[in-house]
Design an enzyme around this catalytic site. Structure first.
Site, PDB file in Angstrom:
ATOM      1  N   SER A 276       0.857  -1.182   0.000  1.00  0.00           N
ATOM      2  CA  SER A 276       0.000   0.000   0.000  1.00  0.00           C
ATOM      3  C   SER A 276       0.892   1.230   0.000  1.00  0.00           C
ATOM      4  O   SER A 276       1.976   1.219   0.573  1.00  0.00           O
ATOM      5  CB  SER A 276      -0.885  -0.022   1.248  1.00  0.00           C
ATOM      6  OG  SER A 276      -1.264   1.288   1.597  1.00  0.00           O
ATOM      7  N   LYS A 282       0.830  -3.343   4.962  1.00  0.00           N
ATOM      8  CA  LYS A 282      -0.041  -4.110   4.074  1.00  0.00           C
ATOM      9  C   LYS A 282       0.693  -4.975   3.053  1.00  0.00           C
ATOM     10  O   LYS A 282       1.715  -4.591   2.506  1.00  0.00           O
ATOM     11  CB  LYS A 282      -0.959  -3.149   3.303  1.00  0.00           C
ATOM     12  CG  LYS A 282      -1.898  -2.397   4.200  1.00  0.00           C
ATOM     13  CD  LYS A 282      -3.156  -3.175   4.426  1.00  0.00           C
ATOM     14  CE  LYS A 282      -4.125  -2.745   3.378  1.00  0.00           C
ATOM     15  NZ  LYS A 282      -5.451  -3.179   3.611  1.00  0.00           N
TER      16      LYS A 282
END
Ligand code: ARG
Length: 461
Positions: A276, A282
């Site tokens: 991300s 992430k």
């Protein structure tokens, strides 16, 4: 450059040309177009409709065009309407008079019907190869995970224990059927439209069976009006592609769930995940999500072709040109999805312990506890009730059935004996399921043997 100037006195409006042209996309099957033309002139010469010299000149010219296009030495000039006029135009520039004889006894209607069929037939074979690669990968994973226990789900609620091999085996069956579907389509579509002319055949003594044989068809199509306007095989093909996409999408959906922070059943390889731009922690399953998402455009292609076909009077109408872009897009999408999916699966880590732990925690052995009672003479409905009460005790105290003491078991039913623990262990629950198609390793081995033989025997095809 047009194939039909004689009857016209005015130049074509540029916008009309742009709207009408198909060269920008039917260039994709120039090889098939050239192969069809070579077969056609070979037959024409054999029938004495074309001289041997013209045939030689044409074939030499066509081969040169194909080589030049392959090598990027020749570019598709946008003034041509389609691939057929382009090839014929360049051929005539290169070989003169003989080039003008190429189109004897042929129409673009049977020509395009042939080209698309040849193209799709090649793509069917490629898709079959990709499905086979996926099946091989699935089989390897199944062999590795015959004893990897995990919860089987219904309603996305833990239901009964299975193995990872068994779960993957469900997808194996789906993709195996997909191969079967492609095979059926290939068999049905393998008739040659060439020689149907514009719609009503021709007056030349063509040997249609001979051309069909040269191009690897089982025989000529038997009705010339149908042959130039039939796109059923595309509908069947797009339905098969939609089904493959649907299977991939279901599988991706599961992988996305399994890869979530809550499940942690699998870990996607870094090379198949993305990050991300804002959240450093992430690791996203973008590829699985994209494959799931792209299913929409494949379904779209199927619906489009069905809609295009529904109002077409016999025989050829220009609407049929609309069969191409959507088919090409669906093919590229499904081929890409299959390749990416197989790579993602091969590089993914399955977390065995997490899966087993999850199966233990979810009362997936509750049915087996009830079956234990039934085997000791209790009626199933009563057994269901007894185990339900035990589950309630476990839920209240945050435990699994296996964690209850024998006293606790016997407080609810005196039928329970010390062997209950063995009877409801994950291993027993799974391995005792030995009927055909069940998850027990013994049953799975029989099925795997069949799969192995199947893959091996069509390797030799
Ligand atoms: N580009 C056309 C197609 O894809 C080729 C056939 C053209 N035939 C015709 N009668 N205009 O269908």
């Amino acid at each position: 450059m047009k194939l039909w100037g004689g009857r016209f006195t005015k130049e074509l409006n540029q916008l009309v040309h742009n709207f009408n042209e198909s060269l920008s996309f039917d260039r994709k099957f120039y090889r098939q177009d050239i192969a069809g033309s070579i077969a056609h002139v070979t037959m024409l010469a054999r029938q004495g409709i074309l001289s041997e010299e013209d045939k030689e000149r044409i074939i030499e010219g066509l081969t040169g065009i194909r080589e030049d296009l392959d090598a990027g030495r020749l570019s598709f000039s946008p003034e041509y309407e389609d691939i057929h006029s382009f090839v014929e135009g360049v051929l005539t520039e290169r070989v003169g008079e003989a080039g003008k004889r190429l189109h004897t006894g042929r129409s673009r209607n049977d020509q395009v019907a042939l080209d698309m069929r040849l193209f799709v037939r090649d793509e069917l074979d490629e898709l079959d190869g990709l499905l086979k690669e996926l099946l091989k990968e699935l089989l390897a994973q199944m062999e590795r995970h015959l004893h990897t226990y995990m919860p089987g789900f219904t309603h996305l609620q833990k239901a009964q224990p299975v193995t990872l091999a068994h779960h993957l085996g469900a997808y194996y069956e789906m993709f195996r059927r997909d191969r079967g579907r492609l095979f059926d389509i290939r068999r049905r579509m393998n008739v040659c439209p060439l020689g149907s002319g514009a719609l009503a055949g021709t007056t030349y003594p063509l040997d249609r069976a001979y051309t069909a044989g040269l191009l690897g068809f089982d025989g000529p199509a038997l009705n010339s009006m149908d042959a130039v306007s039939d796109r059923d095989y595309l509908i069947e093909f797009l339905a098969a592609l939609s089904t493959i996409a649907m299977h991939l999408s279901r599988f991706c959906e599961e992988i996305i769930i399994w890869n979530s922070n809550e499940y942690r059943f699998v870990e996607l390889d870094d090379s198949y995940s993305t990050g991300s731009s804002i959240m450093p922690q992430k690791k996203n399953p973008d590829i699985a999500e994209l494959i799931r998402g792209k299913t929409g455009r494949v379904y779209g292609a199927l619906l489009s072709i069905l809609t295009v076909m529904k109002g077409i009077p016999l025989a050829y109408d220009k609407d049929l040109q609309e069969d191409k872009e959507l088919t090409f897009d669906a093919i590229d999408t499904v081929k890409g999805s299959l390749m990416l999916f197989t790579g993602m699966l091969a590089s993914m880590t399955f977390r065995k312990e997490v899966m087993e732990e999850s199966a233990k925690k979810g009362f997936t052995n509750a049915t087996d506890a009830a079956d234990y009672l039934v085997n000791h003479g209790v009626a199933f409905r009563d057994a269901h009730e007894i185990v339900g009460r035990l589950v309630l005790i476990c839920v209240e105290s945050g435990r699994a059935l296996d964690d209850l003491t024998l006293e606790e078991f016997r407080a609810v039913s005196l039928v329970f004996e010390p062997d209950i623990y063995e009877a409801i262990s994950l291993k027993t629950c799974v391995e005792k399921r030995t009927t055909v198609g069940a998850p027990g390793a013994e049953a799975m081995e029989t099925v795997l043997k069949l799969y192995r033989e199947e893959l091996l025997c069509d390797d030799g095809k």
